[in-house]
Motif scaffolding. Structure first.
Motif, PDB file in Angstrom:
ATOM      1  N   ASP A 208      10.533  90.787  21.001  1.00 35.45           N
ATOM      2  CA  ASP A 208      10.261  91.032  22.412  1.00 35.45           C
ATOM      3  C   ASP A 208      10.417  89.741  23.200  1.00 35.45           C
ATOM      4  OD1 ASP A 208       7.525  93.365  21.879  1.00 35.45           O
ATOM      5  OD2 ASP A 208       9.696  93.613  21.789  1.00 35.45           O
ATOM      6  N   SER A 209      10.951  89.875  24.393  1.00 37.43           N
ATOM      7  CA  SER A 209      11.026  88.719  25.288  1.00 37.43           C
ATOM      8  C   SER A 209      10.947  89.218  26.710  1.00 37.43           C
ATOM      9  CB  SER A 209      12.331  87.944  25.058  1.00 37.43           C
ATOM     10  OG  SER A 209      13.418  88.636  25.633  1.00 37.43           O
ATOM     11  N   ASP A 210      10.902  88.304  27.659  1.00 39.86           N
ATOM     12  CA  ASP A 210      10.799  88.688  29.058  1.00 39.86           C
ATOM     13  C   ASP A 210      12.154  88.933  29.695  1.00 39.86           C
ATOM     14  OD1 ASP A 210       8.064  88.473  28.975  1.00 39.86           O
ATOM     15  OD2 ASP A 210       8.071  86.346  29.509  1.00 39.86           O
ATOM     16  N   THR A 211      13.231  88.720  28.967  1.00 38.54           N
ATOM     17  CA  THR A 211      14.556  88.874  29.548  1.00 38.54           C
ATOM     18  C   THR A 211      15.001  90.307  29.509  1.00 38.54           C
ATOM     19  OG1 THR A 211      15.678  88.516  27.449  1.00 38.54           O
ATOM     20  CG2 THR A 211      15.162  86.558  28.735  1.00 38.54           C
ATOM     21  N   ASN A 212      15.735  90.706  30.538  1.00 35.08           N
ATOM     22  CA  ASN A 212      16.250  92.071  30.600  1.00 35.08           C
ATOM     23  C   ASN A 212      17.233  92.348  29.490  1.00 35.08           C
ATOM     24  OD1 ASN A 212      14.745  92.714  32.865  1.00 35.08           O
ATOM     25  ND2 ASN A 212      16.324  92.019  34.307  1.00 35.08           N
ATOM     26  N   ASP A 213      18.010  91.331  29.108  1.00 33.57           N
ATOM     27  CA  ASP A 213      19.001  91.535  28.057  1.00 33.57           C
ATOM     28  C   ASP A 213      18.322  91.923  26.754  1.00 33.57           C
ATOM     29  OD1 ASP A 213      21.006  90.955  29.784  1.00 33.57           O
ATOM     30  OD2 ASP A 213      21.251  88.859  29.144  1.00 33.57           O
ATOM     31  N   SER A 214      17.204  91.248  26.433  1.00 27.46           N
ATOM     32  CA  SER A 214      16.499  91.552  25.193  1.00 27.46           C
ATOM     33  C   SER A 214      15.928  92.958  25.237  1.00 27.46           C
ATOM     34  CB  SER A 214      15.375  90.540  24.961  1.00 27.46           C
ATOM     35  OG  SER A 214      14.661  90.856  23.793  1.00 27.46           O
ATOM     36  N   GLU A 215      15.371  93.345  26.398  1.00 26.60           N
ATOM     37  CA  GLU A 215      14.807  94.683  26.521  1.00 26.60           C
ATOM     38  C   GLU A 215      15.907  95.734  26.389  1.00 26.60           C
ATOM     39  OE1 GLU A 215      11.713  95.705  26.789  1.00 26.60           O
ATOM     40  OE2 GLU A 215      10.871  93.700  26.740  1.00 26.60           O
ATOM     41  N   ASP A 216      17.024  95.523  27.063  1.00 25.98           N
ATOM     42  CA  ASP A 216      18.113  96.494  27.034  1.00 25.98           C
ATOM     43  C   ASP A 216      18.692  96.643  25.638  1.00 25.98           C
ATOM     44  OD1 ASP A 216      17.743  96.874  29.697  1.00 25.98           O
ATOM     45  OD2 ASP A 216      19.414  95.580  30.330  1.00 25.98           O
ATOM     46  N   SER A 217      18.673  95.560  24.861  1.00 29.23           N
ATOM     47  CA  SER A 217      19.285  95.622  23.535  1.00 29.23           C
ATOM     48  C   SER A 217      18.515  96.528  22.595  1.00 29.23           C
ATOM     49  CB  SER A 217      19.366  94.213  22.938  1.00 29.23           C
ATOM     50  OG  SER A 217      18.069  93.736  22.617  1.00 29.23           O
ATOM     51  N   LEU A 218      17.266  96.821  22.952  1.00 32.01           N
ATOM     52  CA  LEU A 218      16.451  97.669  22.096  1.00 32.01           C
ATOM     53  C   LEU A 218      16.326  99.087  22.645  1.00 32.01           C
ATOM     54  CD1 LEU A 218      13.642  95.155  21.117  1.00 32.01           C
ATOM     55  CD2 LEU A 218      15.615  95.840  19.784  1.00 32.01           C
ATOM     56  N   GLU A 219      17.175  99.463  23.580  1.00 39.05           N
ATOM     57  CA  GLU A 219      17.163 100.811  24.116  1.00 39.05           C
ATOM     58  C   GLU A 219      18.092 101.716  23.310  1.00 39.05           C
ATOM     59  OE1 GLU A 219      15.223 102.093  26.417  1.00 39.05           O
ATOM     60  OE2 GLU A 219      14.222 100.166  26.709  1.00 39.05           O
ATOM     61  N   ASP A 220      17.743 102.983  23.261  1.00 41.27           N
ATOM     62  CA  ASP A 220      18.583 103.968  22.598  1.00 41.27           C
ATOM     63  C   ASP A 220      19.872 104.152  23.398  1.00 41.27           C
ATOM     64  OD1 ASP A 220      19.747 106.175  21.465  1.00 41.27           O
ATOM     65  OD2 ASP A 220      17.978 107.450  21.567  1.00 41.27           O
ATOM     66  N   PRO A 221      21.038 103.940  22.802  1.00 42.73           N
ATOM     67  CA  PRO A 221      22.293 103.997  23.568  1.00 42.73           C
ATOM     68  C   PRO A 221      22.629 105.367  24.153  1.00 42.73           C
ATOM     69  CG  PRO A 221      22.720 103.822  21.198  1.00 42.73           C
ATOM     70  CD  PRO A 221      21.254 103.561  21.396  1.00 42.73           C
ATOM     71  N   VAL A 222      22.098 106.457  23.576  1.00 38.48           N
ATOM     72  CA  VAL A 222      22.415 107.790  24.123  1.00 38.48           C
ATOM     73  C   VAL A 222      21.322 108.293  25.060  1.00 38.48           C
ATOM     74  CG1 VAL A 222      23.816 108.416  22.124  1.00 38.48           C
ATOM     75  CG2 VAL A 222      21.390 109.026  22.165  1.00 38.48           C
TER      76      VAL A 222
END
Length: 447
Positions: free
Chosen positions: A12-26
């Motif tokens: 986990d981090s405060d960056t949007n990129d890190s959060e987005d990388s852990l989202e379900d792609p579908v």
């Protein structure tokens, strides 16, 4: 059993990129997918040889509730829940390369079992991430299908993030248990079966957690008969769909421990919301004691064991939250039957207590020979069964010749409990009942 923890690259981090990388792609909140009726019919054709076309029969509970109730018994699937439908369809739609690499899922149990079972049948490697609160029985079943089981995360939200991180790290296909469009389409096949099995339906009551089952059934039924009411039901301790309706979008919802553990999803799916939001006629949240009473009713009247999630529809009826359907034909989805035997025992006791048939009282009686025996004989004289007796001397300050007796009793019904209460008050000066149920909070019990 493997243990997995986030590496520095996916923590986990405060960056949007890190959060987005852990989202379900579908499951993209900015581009939600609305599942179509055509996709559901395609799913029905593809999975027809791999799942059970479960019965939908009239319930003995019809006379008890004043409604013409039909039960869609999808707990009769091989793994004990409706989740097999979506899991099989999603896995059949994988490419050959995806099948070879394998899939990963996060689940409290039913989705995990479904993916493991159909992965085993189809020869697809399966990894499942299960929160530490997952029922023991469901964990063991996943291992029996040769799956890689990872016990990690305090709740479903944490387990899901771990599973998505694994999918990216090991190039596995992540299968969301309630928001993958193919999962939603597969669950919608229940709606098609119901319309073939029951005529002149007024309403269908659907257990709701992540919203996938509700969305699929709503599309299937509303497309073929828009006059049928679609009612969602969830526990008040995990009311994520009700919160979404209040906010007009999926929102993170605090969840608590619930008998309906299969519905304990902190936020409904974006695709499920987009698909179902304009098709739902009513959303009901039920209290835990009514879920316990519903589980009890199913065992006593239908001779079937249903887990808390599957009992929510009947719980709403028993609680009087669907009285507008009195005299009408209502279908309940019995979504699952996977309940730990230890939890079942607690549910039955809680159900009996909520139903006014298990009562606990404290009676101060004479400590001379025969005092406690007289109390037991008095209770037995009206046909009440004594489950437990505990007596205490040290804490009775007013009279050294008295003893306080705690008695747990099982009665036939609420009126029988009233008879017991009145009898004890007429014979003893000090009587106290713990949590004696009010008549307004008790449904009609069995004969």
């Amino acid at each position: 059993m493997e243990k997995y923890t986030f590496s520095p690259d996916n923590s986990d981090s405060d960056t949007n990129d890190s959060e987005d990388s852990l989202e379900d792609p579908v499951c993209n909140p900015n581009r939600p997918v609305k599942v179509t009726f055509e996709e559901i019919t395609s799913a029905a054709y593809r999975i027809r040889t791999g799942i059970v076309n479960t019965p939908c029969i009239r319930s003995h509970l019809s006379s008890l509730t004043g409604m013409d109730i039909y039960l869609k018994k999808d707990f009769l699937q091989h793994t004990g829940s409706f989740k097999e439908r979506g899991a099989r369809y999603a896995m059949l739609m994988l490419s050959q390369e995806q099948r070879q690499r394998g899939v990963v899922a996060a689940s409290l149990g039913n989705h995990a079992q479904a993916v493991c079972y159909h992965g085993y049948l189809l020869g697809i490697p399966v990894t499942v991430v299960m929160p530490i609160i997952a029922p023991i029985m469901k964990i063991q079943k996943c291992r029996e299908y040769n799956a890689n089981v990872i016990m990690e995360g305090k709740n479903m939200d944490e387990a899901k993030r771990i599973a998505v991180a694994l999918s990216k790290e090991k190039r596995l296909t992540y299968i969301n248990g309630y928001d993958n469009p193919q999962i939603i389409a597969g669950q919608g096949t229940i709606g098609l079966e119901i319309l073939e099995q029951v005529e002149d339906i007024d309403a269908v009551v659907v257990p709701t957690g992540g919203g996938g089952l509700l969305a699929g059934i709503a599309v299937a039924i509303k497309t073929l008969n828009p006059n049928i009411k679609i009612i969602g039901v969830e526990s008040e301790r995990c009311a994520s769909y009700a919160k979404a309706m209040e906010n007009e979008k999926p929102v993170l919802t605090a969840i608590e421990g619930t008998l309906a553990d299969g519905l304990a999803v902190p936020m409904i799916g974006y695709n499920a919301w987009e698909t179902s939001k304009n098709l739902i006629d009513k959303m009901v949240t039920v209290r835990e004691e009514w879920i316990a009473v519903a589980i009890l009713r199913f065992i006593e009247n239908e001779k079937c064991v249903v887990e808390g999630a599957g009992a929510c529809g009947l719980a709403a009826i028993l609680a009087g939250q669907l009285d507008e359907f009195k005299g009408k034909r209502v279908v309940l989805i019995l979504s699952g039957g996977n309940i730990d035997t230890t939890i079942l025992g607690r549910c039955l006791e809680r159900g009996l207590a909520a139903d006014g048939r298990l009562v606990k009282c404290k009676v101060t009686v004479s400590d001379r020979p025969g005092g406690i025996s007289e109390l037991c004989k008095l209770i037995g004289s009206i046909g009440v069964s004594i489950k437990d007796v505990i007596h205490e001397r040290a804490w009775v300050a007013s009279d050294v010749f008295s003893v306080e007796v705690k008695v747990v009793c099982e009665t036939r019904d609420y009126l029988h409990s009233i008879e017991l209460r009145d009898l004890l008050f007429s014979r003893y000066k000090k009587v106290k009942f713990d949590n004696f149920p009010l008549k307004s909070g008790v449904s009609s019990s069995t004969d």
